[in-house]
Scaffold this motif. Structure first.
Motif, short mmCIF file in Angstrom:
data_model
loop_
_atom_site.label_atom_id
_atom_site.label_comp_id
_atom_site.label_asym_id
_atom_site.label_seq_id
_atom_site.Cartn_x
_atom_site.Cartn_y
_atom_site.Cartn_z
N PRO A 1 14.00 -61.52 32.49
CA PRO A 1 14.93 -60.74 33.33
C PRO A 1 15.69 -59.73 32.46
CG PRO A 1 15.22 -63.12 33.65
CD PRO A 1 14.36 -62.94 32.44
N GLY B 1 18.85 -56.72 32.53
CA GLY B 1 19.95 -56.02 33.20
C GLY B 1 20.08 -54.64 32.57
N GLY B 2 21.28 -54.34 32.06
CA GLY B 2 21.54 -53.02 31.49
C GLY B 2 21.09 -52.89 30.04
N THR C 1 22.35 -54.07 27.33
CA THR C 1 23.45 -53.90 26.37
C THR C 1 23.76 -55.20 25.62
OG1 THR C 1 25.25 -54.48 27.88
CG2 THR C 1 24.51 -52.18 27.91
N GLY C 2 22.96 -56.22 25.84
CA GLY C 2 23.21 -57.53 25.24
C GLY C 2 23.22 -57.46 23.72
C1 LIG Z 1 29.61 -51.27 23.27
C2 LIG Z 1 29.43 -52.71 23.70
C3 LIG Z 1 30.55 -53.51 23.88
C4 LIG Z 1 30.39 -54.85 24.28
N1 LIG Z 1 31.51 -55.61 24.46
C5 LIG Z 1 31.38 -56.89 24.86
C6 LIG Z 1 32.54 -57.70 25.04
O1 LIG Z 1 33.66 -57.28 24.82
N2 LIG Z 1 32.35 -58.98 25.48
C7 LIG Z 1 31.10 -59.47 25.73
O2 LIG Z 1 30.99 -60.63 26.15
N3 LIG Z 1 29.99 -58.73 25.54
C8 LIG Z 1 30.09 -57.46 25.11
N4 LIG Z 1 28.96 -56.70 24.91
C9 LIG Z 1 27.64 -57.29 25.13
C10 LIG Z 1 26.99 -56.99 26.51
O3 LIG Z 1 27.51 -55.82 27.08
C11 LIG Z 1 27.19 -58.16 27.46
O4 LIG Z 1 26.51 -59.28 26.98
C12 LIG Z 1 26.71 -57.88 28.91
O5 LIG Z 1 27.17 -58.92 29.74
C13 LIG Z 1 25.20 -57.76 29.02
O6 LIG Z 1 24.88 -57.21 30.29
P1 LIG Z 1 23.50 -56.43 30.53
O7 LIG Z 1 23.40 -56.11 31.97
O8 LIG Z 1 23.38 -55.30 29.60
O9 LIG Z 1 22.45 -57.56 30.19
P2 LIG Z 1 21.06 -57.57 29.31
O10 LIG Z 1 21.39 -57.13 27.92
O11 LIG Z 1 20.09 -56.71 30.04
O12 LIG Z 1 20.69 -59.05 29.40
C14 LIG Z 1 21.48 -60.05 28.79
C15 LIG Z 1 20.92 -61.44 29.16
O13 LIG Z 1 21.09 -61.68 30.54
C16 LIG Z 1 19.84 -61.90 31.20
N5 LIG Z 1 19.92 -61.23 32.50
C17 LIG Z 1 20.26 -59.95 32.74
N6 LIG Z 1 20.34 -59.75 34.07
C18 LIG Z 1 20.04 -60.92 34.67
C19 LIG Z 1 19.95 -61.36 36.02
N7 LIG Z 1 20.20 -60.54 37.06
N8 LIG Z 1 19.61 -62.65 36.27
C20 LIG Z 1 19.36 -63.50 35.24
N9 LIG Z 1 19.43 -63.14 33.95
C21 LIG Z 1 19.77 -61.87 33.68
C22 LIG Z 1 18.79 -61.34 30.23
O14 LIG Z 1 17.56 -62.02 30.36
C23 LIG Z 1 19.44 -61.59 28.88
O15 LIG Z 1 19.20 -62.91 28.47
C24 LIG Z 1 29.09 -55.38 24.48
C25 LIG Z 1 27.97 -54.56 24.28
C26 LIG Z 1 28.13 -53.25 23.88
C27 LIG Z 1 26.89 -52.42 23.69
#
Ligand SMILES: Cc1cc2nc3c(=O)[nH]c(=O)nc-3n(C[C@H](O)[C@H](O)[C@H](O)COP(=O)(O)OP(=O)(O)OC[C@H]3O[C@@H](n4cnc5c(N)ncnc54)[C@H](O)[C@@H]3O)c2cc1C
Length: 458
Positions: free
Chosen positions: A70, A72-73, A75-76
């Motif tokens: 899966p 999302g954005g 950004t993990g």
């Molecule tokens: C500039 C920056 C600042 C950040 N600051 C923070 C912060 O302050 N605190 C923090 O906790 N994190 C932070 N992060 C990390 C990140 O943004 C978080 O972890 C965010 O929640 C990830 O979301 P995403 O949609 O990008 O997920 P992804 O990176 O796409 O996925 C993350 C995980 O979630 C799973 N996933 C995604 N969508 C789904 C879905 N719909 N159903 C099931 N599983 C799914 C994926 O398989 C993966 O394991 C930061 C990142 C950046 C780049």
């Protein structure tokens, strides 16, 4: 015809040609997350537009034993969404939008692929606050936030993502749809299944919809920078402020070396206080200013605070925050190895000292800085790899830091999750029996092991 081709044909029949991409048609942003770790073009990218399509896709993949990651954005920061070239990536980006804001319940119902920023804006337009906030807000999706149980900037007041989720819709690996949607605060109907999926990093099910709590808009905030003699004072000051100065919105601790760096990187590098101190805390509260002034006076008298600046305008408050936001400069000015750990609040000071000592013994002259949201028991430490022998011994440093975390009963991941990058270190925080129970949960929801294999548990 290969097994993969057969599966892709079934997926195309169920989702439509434009929802199943392969090869060069897959945008490279689906190859890796923000870490850039082990980029790979997945065998296919699925772009479903409804819960039913997610369910169909998973049912087909499960029957074929085809692994699914899966996304999302992207950004993990733990490699959780990174595919291998044999995996099918399933992006939620077309399941996007706000379904409803219920002002009476103070909830917002959203599709999983909605960005955090869109939800924040929709809440604001309706006169509410959606309090989850992090730097990646413009790109990260709420599904990803929930799957990682993201923390961010306002945890001390509003909690982690888990505290903001009232209900979920989740598709299991075999295509069954769990309707766990709920708008009620009180709801004790047996096991609270949604909790299993919050923080499960895409290994137990795919989140398709969510109902989230909204908060009232906060009043005006006051920002205070304090210089402290030692770590114990940082803890007693936090408790004093919580008792007497209204609800804290931020409590950011900076050790001297971090603070100096932050000041030196300012456009106009003038320190807000006239001399150096061992520690600094940036505090923000929504309580009345007079109350904060009285509390500060008492803390100065007690010797908990040695000097302080109470921001007199939003401009001055912004300038103080700029020092803490020096972390944004890290990738430009050093080769940072970042750690995101948590420890019981009373032990964070000892941990920082222990880590610094062990790093110095092993690599004399290395440069590491310490800072954190200590009100949330979260410490960040960054080691500048440029200050180490080359190639930098990354694994050895990680082992050193995570061993110290384990010894002090802390967590190797405060908020970024385990994914791929912390998998080898999970044992420092989760014992063998608990890891086995996690595996049993995984086997129960995903018996064929198709969902995000290799993440968290390996
Ligand atoms: C500039 C920056 C600042 C950040 N600051 C923070 C912060 O302050 N605190 C923090 O906790 N994190 C932070 N992060 C990390 C990140 O943004 C978080 O972890 C965010 O929640 C990830 O979301 P995403 O949609 O990008 O997920 P992804 O990176 O796409 O996925 C993350 C995980 O979630 C799973 N996933 C995604 N969508 C789904 C879905 N719909 N159903 C099931 N599983 C799914 C994926 O398989 C993966 O394991 C930061 C990142 C950046 C780049």
């Amino acid at each position: 015809m290969s097994d993969l081709q057969h599966t892709l044909n079934q997926l195309r029949a169920a989702l439509g040609e434009t929802a199943v991409l392969t090869g060069a048609a897959i945008n490279q942003r689906h190859y890796s997350d923000w870490t850039g770790h082990a980029p790979a073009c997945p065998a296919a990218l699925l772009l479903p537009t409804s819960t039913q399509q997610v369910a169909d896709a998973l049912r087909i993949c499960n029957a074929a034993g085809q692994s699914v990651v899966p996304q999302g954005g992207m950004t993990g920061l733990a490699g959780g969404a990174v595919p291998r070239k044999t995996d099918v990536a399933l992006s939620l980006e077309r399941l996007r939008g706000i379904e409803e804001i219920d002002s009476a319940a103070a909830t917002v119902s959203v599709w999983a692929g909605t960005t955090l920023q869109e939800i924040q804006q929709a809440a604001l337009d309706a006169g509410f606050l959606f309090p989850l906030d992090l730097g990646a807000r413009g790109s990260c999706q709420i599904g990803g936030n929930i799957a990682t149980n993201a923390g961010g900037n306002a945890v001390i007041r509003y909690g982690m993502t888990r505290d903001l989720v009232l209900g979920l819709e989740v598709v299991l690996a075999d295509g069954r749809v769990l309707n766990l949607l709920n708008k009620m605060i009180k709801n004790n109907c047996g096991y609270d299944l949604k909790q299993c999926f919050i923080g499960s990093e895409g290994t137990l099910g795919v989140i398709t919809r969510a109902i989230l709590k909204l908060a009232p808009l906060p009043g005006e905030t006051t920002t205070l920078l304090c210089a402290l003699p030692d770590y114990a004072s940082a803890v007693s000051l936090l408790r004093r402020l919580q008792r007497s100065a209204g609800t804290p919105q931020a409590y950011e601790l900076m050790w001297q070396d971090f603070f100096r760096l932050g000041v030196s990187w300012l456009e106009n590098p003038t320190a807000p206080l006239s001399q150096d101190y061992p520690l600094y805390v940036l505090f923000e509260s929504a309580g009345p200013r007079e109350l904060l002034e009285q509390t500060l006076e008492a803390a100065l008298e007690a010797g908990e605070v040695l000097d302080a600046v109470l921001a007199s305008s939003q401009t001055q408050a912004r300038a103080l925050w700029k020092i803490r936001e020096a972390t944004g400069e890290f990738p430009l000015r050093m080769t940072p190895l970042n750690f995101d750990v948590s420890l019981p609040i009373g032990q964070i000071g000892d941990f920082a000292e222990l880590c610094r000592k062990r790093l110095e013994q092993r690599w004399p002259g290395n440069h590491s800085v310490y800072f954190g949201h200590i009100g949330d028991s979260n410490l960040h430490l960054t080691v500048d790899c440029n200050s180490l022998p080359q190639p930098a011994p990354i694994l050895e440093i990680e082992e050193l830091v995570y061993t110290a975390v384990g010894e002090m009963g802390g967590s190797v991941s405060a908020e970024h999750g385990i994914g791929l990058l912390k998998r080898e270190f999970l044992h420092h925080s989760v014992n063998a029996q608990a890891r086995q129970a996690m595996q049993q949960l995984k086997d129960c929801y995903d018996p064929r092991g198709i969902l995000n294999p290799g993440k968290i548990l390996g």
